[in-house]
Design a protein around this motif. Structure first.
Motif, short mmCIF file in Angstrom:
data_model
loop_
_atom_site.label_atom_id
_atom_site.label_comp_id
_atom_site.label_asym_id
_atom_site.label_seq_id
_atom_site.Cartn_x
_atom_site.Cartn_y
_atom_site.Cartn_z
N ILE A 1 -2.24 -10.94 -1.27
CA ILE A 1 -1.79 -9.56 -1.42
C ILE A 1 -0.69 -9.33 -0.40
N ARG B 1 2.75 -7.32 1.34
CA ARG B 1 3.11 -5.94 1.68
C ARG B 1 3.74 -5.24 0.48
N ASP C 1 2.98 -5.81 -2.61
CA ASP C 1 1.90 -5.44 -3.52
C ASP C 1 1.24 -4.13 -3.07
N ARG C 2 0.98 -4.02 -1.76
CA ARG C 2 0.35 -2.81 -1.24
C ARG C 2 1.27 -1.59 -1.45
N ALA D 1 0.50 1.71 -3.64
CA ALA D 1 0.62 3.05 -3.04
C ALA D 1 1.53 3.93 -3.88
N LEU E 1 -6.07 3.48 -0.21
CA LEU E 1 -5.24 2.31 -0.49
C LEU E 1 -6.08 1.03 -0.46
N ASP E 2 -7.02 0.96 0.49
CA ASP E 2 -7.92 -0.19 0.54
C ASP E 2 -8.74 -0.29 -0.75
N ASP F 1 -5.47 5.62 4.05
CA ASP F 1 -5.71 4.19 4.28
C ASP F 1 -6.93 3.72 3.48
N GLN G 1 -7.78 0.75 -3.68
CA GLN G 1 -6.86 0.30 -4.72
C GLN G 1 -6.66 -1.21 -4.65
N VAL G 2 -6.56 -1.74 -3.44
CA VAL G 2 -6.41 -3.18 -3.27
C VAL G 2 -7.65 -3.90 -3.79
#
Length: 264
Positions: A41, A43, A45-46, A50, A66-67, A63, A69-70
């Motif tokens: 994954i 940056r 991708d993150r 987002a 987003l975690d 945060d 979503q990952v």
């Protein structure tokens, strides 16, 4: 600088666009190597996840969000790869359709990004004035079918007795464009504009109700506004038809590479 002749071949453009589309799908999280058990994954991708969250929720994710979503992305990616290993993509109508749609998207994407300058649109408007005339009138006959497969428009004799029941006139006489569009929809109107007024049955033509066989007997074109007044409308029409033509050309190129045997 004069480019080699092969660079102007449509197939070359198609393959180049294919490489670009492959890169786009990879960036969206679809891996190039589904056999790998390593998932990275990045940056980027993150950041993409987002952005997708913000577009949906109209605010940046926390945060923790987003975690989540990952983790959702990872779960989907792992299940996707394992499904491929088990061959679950084979003989799956949904997967088959999605892949076919991606290939269509690949062909059309060349038009979506193509600039439409005034010279191109003026030429398009000159060739299709009837589509944009504001007081055109139409005389035509129509037969309605609920299912496309039943709309065999080749037989003129059959048309006199064919069709399903619907609360629409079987014939329109000198009907104004806005009336036809109001009763049968913009998709029907666009297709009616593409028919020749030769008195022959054609179709099937889609409307909001279903499918129609249509016999266009007469079309009287009215005044066409200047390009400046209807530029967005002309561009949308040009882009839509050009996309369809590119899809057709792309498929023909691919189809010619296959040897097909059909059991009868």
């Amino acid at each position: 600088m004069i480019l080699p002749g092969w660079t102007r071949e449509p197939l070359v453009h198609f393959l180049v666009a294919g490489a670009a589309l492959f890169g786009l799908f990879a960036w969206q999280g679809e891996p190039a190597d589904t056999a790998s058990r390593t998932i990275t994954i990045t940056r980027e991708d993150r950041a993409r996840l987002a952005i997708e969250w913000e577009r949906t929720m109209q605010r940046p994710p926390t945060d923790a969000e987003l975690d989540d979503q990952v983790e959702h992305f990872l779960r989907e990616e792992i299940l996707y790869r394992e499904a491929l290993r088990l061959g679950l993509d084979r003989d799956d109508a949904v997967v088959r359709k999605r892949m076919a749609n991606k290939m269509d998207f690949l062909a059309a994407s060349m038009v979506e990004s193509a600039p439409a300058d005034d010279a191109v649109l003026r030429q398009w408007l000159a060739r299709h004035r009837a589509r944009f005339a504001r007081d055109s009138s139409y005389s035509f006959d129509q037969r309605y079918f609920a299912q496309r497969g039943a709309a065999n428009c080749a037989s003129a004799e059959r048309m006199e007795r064919a069709g399903d029941a619907i609360s629409l006139p079987a014939s329109f006489e000198n009907a104004p464009r806005n009336e036809v569009e109001a009763r049968l929809g913009s998709a029907f109107m666009a297709n009616l504009d593409r028919l020749a007024p030769d008195g022959k049955w054609a179709g099937p033509v889609q409307s909001g109700f279903g499918w129609h066989c249509v016999r266009l007997r007469q079309r009287e074109a009215g005044q066409t506004p200047p390009l400046a007044a209807i530029r967005s409308e002309v561009e949308a029409d040009w882009r839509s038809e050009t996309e369809a033509q590119r899809r057709k050309q792309a498929y023909s190129l691919l189809r010619s590479a296959y040897k097909v045997k059909i059991a009868r």
